[in-house]
Design a protein around this motif. Structure first.
Motif, mmCIF file in Angstrom:
data_model
loop_
_atom_site.group_PDB
_atom_site.id
_atom_site.type_symbol
_atom_site.label_atom_id
_atom_site.label_comp_id
_atom_site.label_asym_id
_atom_site.label_seq_id
_atom_site.Cartn_x
_atom_site.Cartn_y
_atom_site.Cartn_z
ATOM 1 N N TYR A 74 -11.358 3.504 -0.521
ATOM 2 C CA TYR A 74 -9.961 3.871 -0.275
ATOM 3 C C TYR A 74 -9.023 3.366 -1.354
ATOM 4 C CZ TYR A 74 -12.072 5.107 4.085
ATOM 5 O OH TYR A 74 -12.894 5.684 5.008
ATOM 6 N N ARG A 75 -8.035 4.216 -1.666
ATOM 7 C CA ARG A 75 -6.958 3.919 -2.600
ATOM 8 C C ARG A 75 -5.855 3.214 -1.840
ATOM 9 N NH1 ARG A 75 -3.395 8.126 -5.531
ATOM 10 N NH2 ARG A 75 -3.528 9.234 -3.560
ATOM 11 N N ILE A 271 -9.829 -4.176 -4.159
ATOM 12 C CA ILE A 271 -10.944 -3.992 -5.077
ATOM 13 C C ILE A 271 -10.930 -2.568 -5.617
ATOM 14 C CG2 ILE A 271 -13.476 -3.902 -5.166
ATOM 15 C CD1 ILE A 271 -13.256 -6.187 -2.960
ATOM 16 N N PRO A 272 -11.056 -2.416 -6.956
ATOM 17 C CA PRO A 272 -10.941 -1.074 -7.530
ATOM 18 C C PRO A 272 -12.040 -0.128 -7.058
ATOM 19 C CG PRO A 272 -11.088 -2.765 -9.255
ATOM 20 C CD PRO A 272 -11.292 -3.449 -7.960
ATOM 21 N N LEU A 273 -11.728 1.178 -7.087
ATOM 22 C CA LEU A 273 -12.695 2.198 -6.680
ATOM 23 C C LEU A 273 -13.917 2.200 -7.582
ATOM 24 C CD1 LEU A 273 -10.220 5.088 -5.843
ATOM 25 C CD2 LEU A 273 -11.665 3.853 -4.227
ATOM 26 N N CYS A 430 -8.111 12.216 3.430
ATOM 27 C CA CYS A 430 -7.557 10.892 3.714
ATOM 28 C C CYS A 430 -6.202 10.762 3.038
ATOM 29 C CB CYS A 430 -8.518 9.835 3.166
ATOM 30 S SG CYS A 430 -7.910 8.151 3.245
ATOM 31 N N ALA A 431 -5.280 10.092 3.686
ATOM 32 C CA ALA A 431 -4.030 9.715 3.034
ATOM 33 C C ALA A 431 -3.787 8.248 3.316
ATOM 34 C CB ALA A 431 -2.869 10.559 3.562
ATOM 35 N N THR A 432 -3.224 7.555 2.340
ATOM 36 C CA THR A 432 -2.915 6.141 2.560
ATOM 37 C C THR A 432 -1.459 5.903 2.198
ATOM 38 O OG1 THR A 432 -3.438 5.429 0.322
ATOM 39 C CG2 THR A 432 -5.270 5.498 1.916
#
Lengths: 469, 500, 127
Positions: A74-75, A271-273, A430-432
């Motif tokens: 996830y972003r 943590i980066p993708l 997905c939306a964040t």
């Protein structure tokens, strides 16, 4: 370029001390017939050339798209202070804290990570981390088998397909039987674990060691975890909950709904993708299972002078001591990423994390509304957190055409579940909290174009896509 | 609640004050959660600590300064290869093109990373003399499991289901037998011969139709090239088993020994050792596995494939049914692998020089200790990248043990070497200087060991009570294990008392 | 080094005290010296059947783990519950409060296969 400091004079000095003419003498014990061919690798490159090569490669990836991908990674907005702290050499060039007197930084940060995840999950014992959510889930299932002495694990088909595959790989080695519990195919509970099927599975001859279910599940839906837990407990098995840590700011935690073990992916915590790793496996359990949990544990103690200090503890469970009787062969913990998660959680605090979670839920609702506006609706009607499945004819083809419009329209489920007709037309989106209105508008508009049912108007010119990290 | 001791830090829970902290993300609408059924929601917010940004930064910066690290000083941990971690790697991994790429991004938007992964596989295959490589395993131990699971699949594919045993030298790292158990095998320990290598007669005695594989570390955990490695491989093949090499000590032999060419069927690489990706306080690393022809069909999926038009893609689910499946999510610890690739690009074929320098430094340091005479050097012959020393005689003469010497080294500004491993050597110290330490550092370390030996004879209490200058003294590990305190707050929400 | 004369011993450093038709089992002071601070003892459940010289549990110290071998065959009738909270009792009082299990022996003649105090002392002094 190399990093060895040795000059020609340094090497000469060492050779003279050894009374030899060349390093060849130090390799004389490699039998001639086992000597290898020379390394067929290119010439060494100066740093600048390496950098140019890497920049070119990085430039061949497209990260400017409006991304609606979730599905296990996830972003979210990561405050820059996280990475600034991680760049300190004292953190990232240290090793496993085998000498605790000179490793109190690492040890305390891991203790704090364990405590933070315990606070989030409501479970007593948290390991110093595992490789990723998939490996943590597999180890959780093996724990349930060891603790109950049984060899049959039930796993909901609504658990991430990669986690289920990983579980099967680990189970094959351990001689464990893994059985899927199907999802409900239609009606209000569609997309969640089929409780009637579960009851059937529990009634079978071979007693179950445990049930693995996810909250939210792979489709983003919320499951009746308390009821699932009660069912497996009634059959004498343990309840393994696969959780998403940001959602735990607002959703009932595993400790509240009777989970014995929780596993999950800590990547959303700063943590980066990074195309899938390194990530952060979360593994937590009740006090009763402490001796079964694999991997490192850091505990609090005192030193000779009475100072509070931290040390790796319960070490005799681990591979270097137990060897073939160890619960797991795991040697690593993801210490640097556990640190990242601890810094992220410290920086956000309970209110900040709640804002991230609630913000993600709100953006997802906005996305749902925008897509409904072009006639695209959810496949499964139940409540969701920040991810859901929409139904689109020729989802794979539509997804491909949306790329040309600068939209990464989530995950076509046919890619991960090619054999299930129910999912063939599904897009998991997905939306964040970092998903912008512009991105949502672009997605809806482009989808309308591709489906031949345009929305009211084009999005405003000069939108910036790819916001957030 | 306070904490005694200079430089030590309270915990986040102890620093927390209600209401502290900024709001890095916008406030969501008040009704954002209304659509989530109330019984699915938390009844109370999580009891996470509340701190303002300056306090968070100060906390973690101060904590970092309690650590010894490669960036602060010599770290001669045997079998860990604590070499310098190039900053180029940190820069590379953080390039947004790499860092922001989602693992489910379609192949066509991930061509840069896919090309990097493919190129890294080719490079590792060349270094290991292997036919193919998987980058999926997240760590060396996971690589071992992957390798042994592939071997298991290989035997089963040939209808050979009676092979239930894995042979492991008694000097092996604990992960080897633990891996064998996880894969469903029984471990058979093979004793070492006096020269430190595997005892060939003992090996023959336990080899048989139930042998699935032998796991060999070469150079061994004693830092010695396994003198009979050729015979061991031949014997296990003749018995129908396969040979697995634990590649933890690869830093010693690049360019001179390629395990695949010598007959090993599989090996793992520890990129956080040989290829200098940072250890991070215990992780993350990565454990790619190289395989020979026999095991290629069983590699984990998805593999990275190169098409005839030069583009790259991932294998599709079900494309290769013989695969053992996945051992983890997604494709691998890509962020770590970018760093390994940067390291390999920088060195190219000069990786052979890296091994030469590592071996030269270890032999020089071993020679210094042997000449000083305070510590026993059990194996006279040239070592590879690391060597074993013992405080056996010192213990007999002064009562001071390896543990005490190790703790006293801390007062001299050095991280201790690996101690009490391998288990087969009494009062062992396993010392691996690596190639990135200057001769001055090597000499200073030898000088410190000599000084400590003198102290052991003249002022033993000083050594027994060490360390004296570290942030904390020796710790009560017994109480930590008997009455574990693993989190700052028990379930009831009270904070655990600090022993003040 | 304490080696009570009235007990019998295994080569693996367990002791046995026969008391009527039951026997108490523990590990010797020498064993606790070798292990160091004991942090955990894994014991069988009451009712389990043991075979002489087969493993019946595990004792863990901070840095080591060691199997426990049954000195005699029989049924486990009691387990020292105090060790769950206070494993250090084994270090402090290995022949008394640090006892591990009580067994009802199936075949008391098996005692003859054990070492007496003198033989055990000899074994330990040669180690």
């Amino acid at each position: 370029m190399g990093y060895a400091p040795h000059t020609h004079a340094d090497r000469r000095r060492m050779l003279e001390a050894l009374g030899i003419d060349s390093v060849e003498a130090l390799f004389a014990d490699i039998p001639a017939e086992l000597r290898s061919s020379p390394l067929r690798l290119p010439d060494p490159l100066p740093e600048q050339a390496v950098a140019a090569r890497l920049e070119r490669l990085a430039g061949r990836n497209r990260t400017d798209l409006a991304s609606f991908l979730g599905a296990g990674a996830y972003r979210h907005w990561t405050p820059p202070l996280v990475d600034q702290i991680l760049l300190r050499g004292e953190w990232y060039t240290a090793y496993t804290p085998y000498q605790p007197e000179v490793s109190q930084g690492t040890l305390q940060s891991v203790y704090e990570f364990q405590s933070l995840i315990a606070d989030l999950t409501g479970l007593d014992v948290v390991s110093a981390s595992h490789y990723d959510g998939a490996a943590a889930t597999a180890e959780a299932a093996l724990m349930a088998c060891r603790a109950t002495g049984r060899d049959r694990i039930l796993v909901s088909q609504a658990v991430h397909p990669q986690y289920r595959e990983t579980l099967r790989t680990y189970a094959a080695g351990a001689g464990i039987l893994v059985e899927d519990v199907p999802i409900v195919r239609a009606g209000p509970a569609a997309g969640t674990t089929d409780r009637a099927a579960l009851e059937g599975a529990l009634a079978a001859d071979r007693p179950p060691a445990g049930l693995v279910a996810a909250q939210p599940n792979f489709f983003g839906l919320l499951e009746p975890m308390a009821e699932l837990g009660a069912a497996i407990h009634a059959a004498g098995g343990l309840f393994v909950a696969v959780v998403e840590p940001v959602s735990l700011a607002v959703l009932a935690p595993p400790g509240a709904y009777g989970a014995d073990i929780a596993a999950g992916e800590g990547q959303p915590l700063g943590i980066p993708l990074a195309y899938g790793g390194p990530y952060l496996g979360l593994l937590a359990c009740t006090e009763a299972l402490v001796r079964q949990i694999p991997g490192r544990l850091v505990g609090q103690t005192t030193d000779l002078d009475g100072r509070r200090a931290f040390v790796m503890t319960l070490r005799a469970r681990e591979q270097d001591i137990r060897r073939e009787r160890a619960a797991s062969n795991i040697c690593t913990n993801q210490a640097l990423l556990a640190l990242a998660a601890a810094v992220y959680l410290a920086a956000l605090g309970p209110h900040g994390l709640r804002d991230v979670a609630a913000g993600s839920a709100a953006r997802a609702a906005a996305l749902e509304a925008a897509l409904a506006g072009v006639g695209v609706s959810r496949l499964f009607p139940g409540p969701y957190f920040d991810e859901f499945v929409v139904q689109v004819p020729d989802a794979v083809g539509v997804h491909r055409r949306l790329l040309d419009h600068g939209v990464l329209a989530g995950l076509p489920l046919a890619v991960v579940e090619p054999d299930d007709p129910l999912l063939a037309d599904g897009l998991l989106v997905c939306a964040t909290e970092v998903t912008t209105d512009e991105e949502i508008e672009l997605f809806a508009w482009a989808l309308g174009e591709v489906l031949g049912s345009p929305a009211d108007g084009r999005p405003a010119a000069g939108i910036g896509v790819g916001g957030g990290r | 609640m306070s904490v005694t001791g200079q430089r030590l830090q309270p915990t986040l829970a102890e620093l927390s004050r209600p209401g502290r902290g900024g709001y890095p993300v916008p406030h969501p609408p008040a009704d954002a959660l209304d659509r989530i059924p109330v019984e699915q929601r938390r009844a109370v917010p999580p009891p996470l600590p509340e701190l303002a940004e300056p306090e968070v930064v100060r906390h973690f910066v101060n904590l970092s300064q309690l650590n010894h690290a490669v960036d602060t000083g010599f770290y001669p941990l045997g079998s860990c290869t604590m070499k310098y971690n190039p900053k180029l790697g940190e820069w590379a991994a953080r390039l947004p093109g790499f860092a922001r790429l989602h693992p489910y991004a379609p192949d066509e938007v991930a061509q840069g990373t896919l090309e990097l992964l493919w190129a890294l596989e080719q490079a590792l295959a060349e270094i290991g003399g292997m036919r193919a490589v998987t980058l999926q395993p997240a760590a060396g131990a996971q690589g071992e499991l992957t390798g042994i699971l592939m071997i298991r699949a290989y035997h089963r594919s040939r209808g050979d289901t009676e092979r239930t045993e894995v042979l492991v030298p008694d000097s092996a790292h604990g992960t080897n037998p633990a891996t064998a158990s996880m894969a469903g095998f029984r471990t058979v320990n093979v004793p070492s011969a006096p020269d430190g290598g595997v005892d060939l007669d003992a090996f023959r005695a336990v080899l048989g139709p139930r042998t699935a594989a032998v796991m060999i570390t070469n150079p061994s955990t004693l830092g010695l090239f396994e003198p009979r490695v050729g015979e061991l491989i031949e014997l296990v093949h003749a018995a129908g088993g396969l040979a697995y090499m634990d590649g933890a000590n690869l830093n010693a032999i690049m360019g001179r020994f390629k395990p695949g060419e010598a007959g090993f069927d599989a090996m793992h690489f520890n990129v956080h050792k040989t290829f200098s990706t940072p250890h991070g306080g215990g992780g993350p690393g990565a454990g790619p596995v190289g395989v020979g022809e026999k095991l290629v069909p069983f590699l984990p999926s998805p593999r990275v494939l190169r098409e005839t038009d030069g583009t790259f893609r991932l294998e599709r689910p079900g494309e290769r049914p013989t695969s053992i499946g996945r051992v983890r999510s997604f494709v691998g610890n890509t962020g770590v692998l970018v760093r390994a690739y940067a390291y390999i690009l920088a060195h190219g074929r000069d990786l052979a020089l890296v091994s030469e320098d590592a071996v030269l430094a270890a032999n020089y340091l071993k020679h210094r200790l042997a000449a000083d005479g305070d510590y026993d050097i059990p194996f006279e012959r040239p070592c590879k990248h690391e060597f074993v020393a013992q405080a056996k005689t010192l213990h007999r003469e002064t009562g001071i043990r390896t543990l005490d010497v190790a703790k006293r080294l801390i007062d001299y500004g050095f991280h201790p070497p690996t101690i009490y491993f391998p288990l087969t050597v009494e009062e062992a110290m396993l010392i691996e200087p690596t190639e990135t330490e200057s001769v001055e550092t090597l000499d200073a370390f030898a000088d410190a060991l000599a000084a400590i030996a003198r102290e052991a004879r003249e002022t033993p209490d000083l050594v027994r009570g060490a360390p004296h200058t570290a942030p904390v003294r020796r710790l009560d590990e017994a109480t930590a294990a008997r009455r574990p305190n693993l989190r700052w707050r028990p379930l009831t929400g009270r904070e655990m008392p600090c022993p003040d | 080094m304490s080696v009570p004369p009235e007990l019998r011993y295994t080569k693996e450093h367990e002791w046995l005290r026969l008391e009527g038709d039951e026997a108490t089992v523990g590990i010797t002071a020498y064993a606790t010296e070798q292990l160091g601070d004991i942090v955990f003892v894994e014991l069988p459940k009451v009712g389990r059947s043991l075979d002489q010289f087969a493993t019946f549990g595990v004792v863990e110290s901070v840095k080591a783990v060691s199997d426990l071998y049954a000195p005699i065959s029989g049924e486990v009738v009691a387990v020292n519950e105090a060790l769950a909270d206070r494993p250090e009792l084994v270090n402090q009082d290995p022949y008394g409060a640090g006892w591990l299990i009580r067994v009802r022996p199936r075949n008391p003649a098996e005692v003859d296969a054990l070492l007496d105090a003198a033989a055990y002392e000899q074994l330990v002094s040669e180690a």
